[in-house]
Design an enzyme around this catalytic site. Structure first.
Site, PDB file in Angstrom:
ATOM      1  CE1 TYR A  88      16.818 -14.851  -9.995  1.00 37.06           C
ATOM      2  CE2 TYR A  88      18.273 -16.586  -9.090  1.00 37.06           C
ATOM      3  CZ  TYR A  88      17.338 -15.515  -8.932  1.00 37.06           C
ATOM      4  OH  TYR A  88      17.193 -15.239  -7.593  1.00 37.06           O
ATOM      5  CB  CYS A  89      19.467 -11.518 -14.581  1.00 37.66           C
ATOM      6  SG  CYS A  89      19.144 -11.586 -16.516  1.00 37.66           S
ATOM      7  NE  ARG A  90      11.923  -7.074 -15.383  1.00 37.45           N
ATOM      8  CZ  ARG A  90      11.288  -7.294 -16.630  1.00 37.45           C
ATOM      9  NH1 ARG A  90      12.132  -7.504 -17.526  1.00 37.45           N
ATOM     10  NH2 ARG A  90       9.948  -6.936 -16.844  1.00 37.45           N
TER      11      ARG A  90
END
Length: 153
Positions: A88-90
């Protein structure tokens, strides 16, 4: 359907769907299915936060390891091939790029956490914050993923 049956179905669906799709595209994993997975032990997924260290220290999914997306290729040895990997990231863009790198290097047990950290926080899911965020960010920039300063409060 009772709660136990539903939980079993979610775990089975999540476990069965840990695959890389064609052309480096990574399958999605819902937050509910992720939370139904074991969170510790041999069966727990490797949770990979691919944001910048400065973002990671503001709050991350509990147990997540930070390797910025632009360092994945150089740090492949830190990502286990024998475990399910949840990225995941933003917003999903960097997680997709990291997924392409991992898939291109033979990783097949990849999933992308739906909603990334923004969706996670919108649903008021728990986050971890390092004891010493500035020291943790500095250590992460040096490639020290398991720094003492990065342990949660």
């Amino acid at each position: 359907m009772n709660t136990r049956t539903l939980a079993f179905a979610l775990v089975a669906a999540a476990s069965a769907s840990f695959v890389a799709l064609a052309d480096g595209e990574v399958a999605s994993l819902s937050q509910d299915a992720f939370l139904a997975l074991p969170q510790s032990g041999d069966k727990a997924p490797f949770v990979l936060d691919v944001r910048a260290p400065e973002e990671y220290v503001t709050g991350h999914v509990p147990g997540a390891v930070n390797i910025p997306h632009d360092q994945i290729a150089a740090r492949l040895a830190e990502v286990p091939k024998d475990k399910d990997v949840v990225l995941y990231c933003r917003s999903g863009r960097r997680a997709a790029m990291a997924g392409e790198v991992l898939s291109g290097n033979g990783y097949t047990r990849l999933q992308h956490l739906e909603g990334d950290i923004v969706g996670w926080q919108e649903k008021q899911r728990p986050v971890e914050v390092p004891r010493d965020p500035s020291a943790c960010a500095a250590a992460l920039k040096e490639g020290k993923a398991q720094a003492e300063a990065c342990k949660p409060n």
